[in-house]
Design a protein around this motif. Sequence first.
Motif, PDB file in Angstrom:
ATOM      1  N   TYR A 171       0.832  -1.209   0.000  1.00  0.00           N
ATOM      2  CA  TYR A 171       0.000   0.000   0.000  1.00  0.00           C
ATOM      3  C   TYR A 171       0.867   1.260   0.000  1.00  0.00           C
ATOM      4  O   TYR A 171       0.587   2.228  -0.720  1.00  0.00           O
ATOM      5  CB  TYR A 171      -0.932   0.006   1.207  1.00  0.00           C
ATOM      6  CG  TYR A 171      -1.995  -1.064   1.157  1.00  0.00           C
ATOM      7  CD1 TYR A 171      -2.560  -1.461  -0.047  1.00  0.00           C
ATOM      8  CD2 TYR A 171      -2.445  -1.691   2.325  1.00  0.00           C
ATOM      9  CE1 TYR A 171      -3.535  -2.444  -0.102  1.00  0.00           C
ATOM     10  CE2 TYR A 171      -3.427  -2.678   2.287  1.00  0.00           C
ATOM     11  CZ  TYR A 171      -3.964  -3.051   1.071  1.00  0.00           C
ATOM     12  OH  TYR A 171      -4.935  -4.017   1.012  1.00  0.00           O
ATOM     13  N   LEU A 172       1.909   1.240   0.816  1.00  0.00           N
ATOM     14  CA  LEU A 172       2.806   2.394   0.869  1.00  0.00           C
ATOM     15  C   LEU A 172       3.488   2.622  -0.466  1.00  0.00           C
ATOM     16  O   LEU A 172       3.603   3.767  -0.936  1.00  0.00           O
ATOM     17  CB  LEU A 172       3.842   2.191   1.974  1.00  0.00           C
ATOM     18  CG  LEU A 172       4.891   3.292   2.141  1.00  0.00           C
ATOM     19  CD1 LEU A 172       4.232   4.616   2.483  1.00  0.00           C
ATOM     20  CD2 LEU A 172       5.906   2.910   3.210  1.00  0.00           C
ATOM     21  N   CYS A 173       3.902   1.548  -1.104  1.00  0.00           N
ATOM     22  CA  CYS A 173       4.573   1.654  -2.402  1.00  0.00           C
ATOM     23  C   CYS A 173       3.624   2.211  -3.464  1.00  0.00           C
ATOM     24  O   CYS A 173       4.017   3.050  -4.277  1.00  0.00           O
ATOM     25  CB  CYS A 173       5.100   0.288  -2.814  1.00  0.00           C
ATOM     26  SG  CYS A 173       6.170   0.315  -4.275  1.00  0.00           S
ATOM     27  N   LEU A 174       2.360   1.778  -3.458  1.00  0.00           N
ATOM     28  CA  LEU A 174       1.379   2.273  -4.432  1.00  0.00           C
ATOM     29  C   LEU A 174       1.101   3.758  -4.219  1.00  0.00           C
ATOM     30  O   LEU A 174       0.983   4.526  -5.186  1.00  0.00           O
ATOM     31  CB  LEU A 174       0.083   1.471  -4.316  1.00  0.00           C
ATOM     32  CG  LEU A 174       0.159   0.001  -4.776  1.00  0.00           C
ATOM     33  CD1 LEU A 174      -1.166  -0.710  -4.520  1.00  0.00           C
ATOM     34  CD2 LEU A 174       0.534  -0.080  -6.253  1.00  0.00           C
ATOM     35  N   VAL A 175       0.996   4.177  -2.958  1.00  0.00           N
ATOM     36  CA  VAL A 175       0.759   5.598  -2.664  1.00  0.00           C
ATOM     37  C   VAL A 175       1.936   6.438  -3.138  1.00  0.00           C
ATOM     38  O   VAL A 175       1.759   7.489  -3.782  1.00  0.00           O
ATOM     39  CB  VAL A 175       0.516   5.804  -1.156  1.00  0.00           C
ATOM     40  CG1 VAL A 175       0.500   7.289  -0.813  1.00  0.00           C
ATOM     41  CG2 VAL A 175      -0.796   5.166  -0.736  1.00  0.00           C
ATOM     42  N   LEU A 176       3.140   5.982  -2.849  1.00  0.00           N
ATOM     43  CA  LEU A 176       4.327   6.727  -3.275  1.00  0.00           C
ATOM     44  C   LEU A 176       4.458   6.749  -4.796  1.00  0.00           C
ATOM     45  O   LEU A 176       4.893   7.756  -5.367  1.00  0.00           O
ATOM     46  CB  LEU A 176       5.576   6.110  -2.651  1.00  0.00           C
ATOM     47  CG  LEU A 176       5.699   6.256  -1.128  1.00  0.00           C
ATOM     48  CD1 LEU A 176       6.933   5.536  -0.617  1.00  0.00           C
ATOM     49  CD2 LEU A 176       5.744   7.726  -0.722  1.00  0.00           C
ATOM     50  N   LEU A 177       4.077   5.656  -5.462  1.00  0.00           N
ATOM     51  CA  LEU A 177       4.085   5.638  -6.926  1.00  0.00           C
ATOM     52  C   LEU A 177       3.116   6.656  -7.500  1.00  0.00           C
ATOM     53  O   LEU A 177       3.422   7.337  -8.494  1.00  0.00           O
ATOM     54  CB  LEU A 177       3.749   4.234  -7.436  1.00  0.00           C
ATOM     55  CG  LEU A 177       4.888   3.223  -7.506  1.00  0.00           C
ATOM     56  CD1 LEU A 177       4.341   1.839  -7.865  1.00  0.00           C
ATOM     57  CD2 LEU A 177       5.936   3.655  -8.514  1.00  0.00           C
ATOM     58  N   ALA A 178       1.925   6.765  -6.903  1.00  0.00           N
ATOM     59  CA  ALA A 178       0.938   7.744  -7.364  1.00  0.00           C
ATOM     60  C   ALA A 178       1.461   9.165  -7.182  1.00  0.00           C
ATOM     61  O   ALA A 178       1.332  10.014  -8.078  1.00  0.00           O
ATOM     62  CB  ALA A 178      -0.376   7.546  -6.617  1.00  0.00           C
ATOM     63  N   LEU A 180       4.602  10.070  -6.965  1.00  0.00           N
ATOM     64  CA  LEU A 180       5.715  10.250  -7.891  1.00  0.00           C
ATOM     65  C   LEU A 180       5.221  10.518  -9.306  1.00  0.00           C
ATOM     66  O   LEU A 180       5.710  11.426  -9.990  1.00  0.00           O
ATOM     67  CB  LEU A 180       6.605   9.004  -7.866  1.00  0.00           C
ATOM     68  CG  LEU A 180       7.819   8.996  -8.795  1.00  0.00           C
ATOM     69  CD1 LEU A 180       8.791  10.096  -8.410  1.00  0.00           C
ATOM     70  CD2 LEU A 180       8.510   7.640  -8.759  1.00  0.00           C
ATOM     71  N   GLY A 181       4.235   9.727  -9.761  1.00  0.00           N
ATOM     72  CA  GLY A 181       3.707   9.909 -11.112  1.00  0.00           C
ATOM     73  C   GLY A 181       3.083  11.278 -11.313  1.00  0.00           C
ATOM     74  O   GLY A 181       3.354  11.959 -12.320  1.00  0.00           O
ATOM     75  N   CYS A 182       2.261  11.718 -10.362  1.00  0.00           N
ATOM     76  CA  CYS A 182       1.612  13.031 -10.478  1.00  0.00           C
ATOM     77  C   CYS A 182       2.637  14.162 -10.483  1.00  0.00           C
ATOM     78  O   CYS A 182       2.541  15.107 -11.288  1.00  0.00           O
ATOM     79  CB  CYS A 182       0.621  13.226  -9.335  1.00  0.00           C
ATOM     80  SG  CYS A 182      -0.809  12.134  -9.402  1.00  0.00           S
ATOM     81  N   SER A 183       3.614  14.084  -9.595  1.00  0.00           N
ATOM     82  CA  SER A 183       4.604  15.157  -9.521  1.00  0.00           C
ATOM     83  C   SER A 183       5.457  15.215 -10.778  1.00  0.00           C
ATOM     84  O   SER A 183       5.782  16.302 -11.271  1.00  0.00           O
ATOM     85  CB  SER A 183       5.492  14.966  -8.287  1.00  0.00           C
ATOM     86  OG  SER A 183       6.163  13.722  -8.330  1.00  0.00           O
ATOM     87  N   ILE A 184       5.800  14.057 -11.350  1.00  0.00           N
ATOM     88  CA  ILE A 184       6.608  14.046 -12.581  1.00  0.00           C
ATOM     89  C   ILE A 184       5.824  14.622 -13.752  1.00  0.00           C
ATOM     90  O   ILE A 184       6.359  15.396 -14.555  1.00  0.00           O
ATOM     91  CB  ILE A 184       7.082  12.612 -12.883  1.00  0.00           C
ATOM     92  CG1 ILE A 184       8.150  12.187 -11.882  1.00  0.00           C
ATOM     93  CG2 ILE A 184       7.628  12.515 -14.306  1.00  0.00           C
ATOM     94  CD1 ILE A 184       8.626  10.772 -12.068  1.00  0.00           C
ATOM     95  N   ILE A 185       4.542  14.270 -13.861  1.00  0.00           N
ATOM     96  CA  ILE A 185       3.711  14.790 -14.956  1.00  0.00           C
ATOM     97  C   ILE A 185       3.603  16.313 -14.882  1.00  0.00           C
ATOM     98  O   ILE A 185       3.742  17.023 -15.892  1.00  0.00           O
ATOM     99  CB  ILE A 185       2.316  14.137 -14.918  1.00  0.00           C
ATOM    100  CG1 ILE A 185       2.417  12.651 -15.294  1.00  0.00           C
ATOM    101  CG2 ILE A 185       1.358  14.856 -15.871  1.00  0.00           C
ATOM    102  CD1 ILE A 185       1.131  11.887 -15.116  1.00  0.00           C
ATOM    103  N   ILE A 186       3.384  16.826 -13.678  1.00  0.00           N
ATOM    104  CA  ILE A 186       3.275  18.287 -13.515  1.00  0.00           C
ATOM    105  C   ILE A 186       4.607  18.953 -13.803  1.00  0.00           C
ATOM    106  O   ILE A 186       4.670  20.020 -14.430  1.00  0.00           O
ATOM    107  CB  ILE A 186       2.780  18.626 -12.091  1.00  0.00           C
ATOM    108  CG1 ILE A 186       1.390  18.036 -11.865  1.00  0.00           C
ATOM    109  CG2 ILE A 186       2.733  20.138 -11.898  1.00  0.00           C
ATOM    110  CD1 ILE A 186       0.881  18.191 -10.448  1.00  0.00           C
ATOM    111  N   GLN A 187       5.695  18.324 -13.368  1.00  0.00           N
ATOM    112  CA  GLN A 187       7.019  18.874 -13.654  1.00  0.00           C
ATOM    113  C   GLN A 187       7.268  18.961 -15.154  1.00  0.00           C
ATOM    114  O   GLN A 187       7.741  19.995 -15.656  1.00  0.00           O
ATOM    115  CB  GLN A 187       8.092  18.004 -12.998  1.00  0.00           C
ATOM    116  CG  GLN A 187       8.371  18.337 -11.549  1.00  0.00           C
ATOM    117  CD  GLN A 187       9.485  17.485 -10.989  1.00  0.00           C
ATOM    118  OE1 GLN A 187       9.291  16.316 -10.661  1.00  0.00           O
ATOM    119  NE2 GLN A 187      10.661  18.049 -10.878  1.00  0.00           N
TER     120      GLN A 187
END
Length: 272
Positions: A171-178, A180-187
């Motif tokens: 669960y922690l890994c999935l939350v961190l992946l989400a 990470l994905g959102c922050s990279i897309i916005i970047q």
Amino acid sequence: MLFLRSMSPVVPLVLWQQVALGQIGNFLAYTAVPTVLVTPLGALGVPFGSILASYLLKEKLNILGKLGCLLSCAGSVVLIIHSPKSESVTTQAELEEKLTNPVFVGYLCIVLLMLLLLIFWIAPAHGPTNIMVYISICSLLGSFTVPSTKGIGLAAQDIFHNNPSSQRALYLCLVLLAVLGCSIIIQFRYINKALECFDSSVFGAIYYVVFTTLVLLASAILFREWSNVGVVDFLGMACGFTTVSIGIVLIQVFKEFNFNIGDLNKPNMKTD
């Protein structure tokens, strides 16, 4: 990315594979080495890329660019010598404890408020005319990308173990992946906007300094990697980071500056 688009269809495939391998290595480095060392050393790609481009692509590297490469390498050596010698967070339990720390939670709230202010109010009005607006957005998002990358590596170690903590690690890994994905897309979105409005060399140099500074701040609050660093090592790392930053600025900002040592030997031509 613009460079890859302009090339033949075969060459980008090889380069994209190299980029993918580089990012995998970057991910592994964040899971095994303190962030205060990995993030500043990421700038070594700039001098090495400049040197390779000067030999393979016959691009001109002036004396200031060569000096920048030398300073970047020298600063990196200083960073390695004075970096923390051990990790402060090595298990999932320690990671969960750090993520729920009130100091880190308060820091994240401040970062989120600043991002909302920049994205919805300041960027639409001043983004195309002020380079620091887009740089601030991308750099503040680094407070999520790098710690998330490191956290994913720590959580992934417990996912495949047959113990009660494996489910929580998933669960922690999935939350961190989400995150990470959102922050990279916005970047990516705001980096593209910045490159449309400003010179890429100036943007890259300033972005490296601001991004690295904020990532180190976030990592210091979350992972407490500075707790075992003495005064001498702290000053050494500060000097190393400053030296690397100066080298990056010389390579990026002054790459179009036509100057070499031979110009110093030319006599001054005076006209009456």
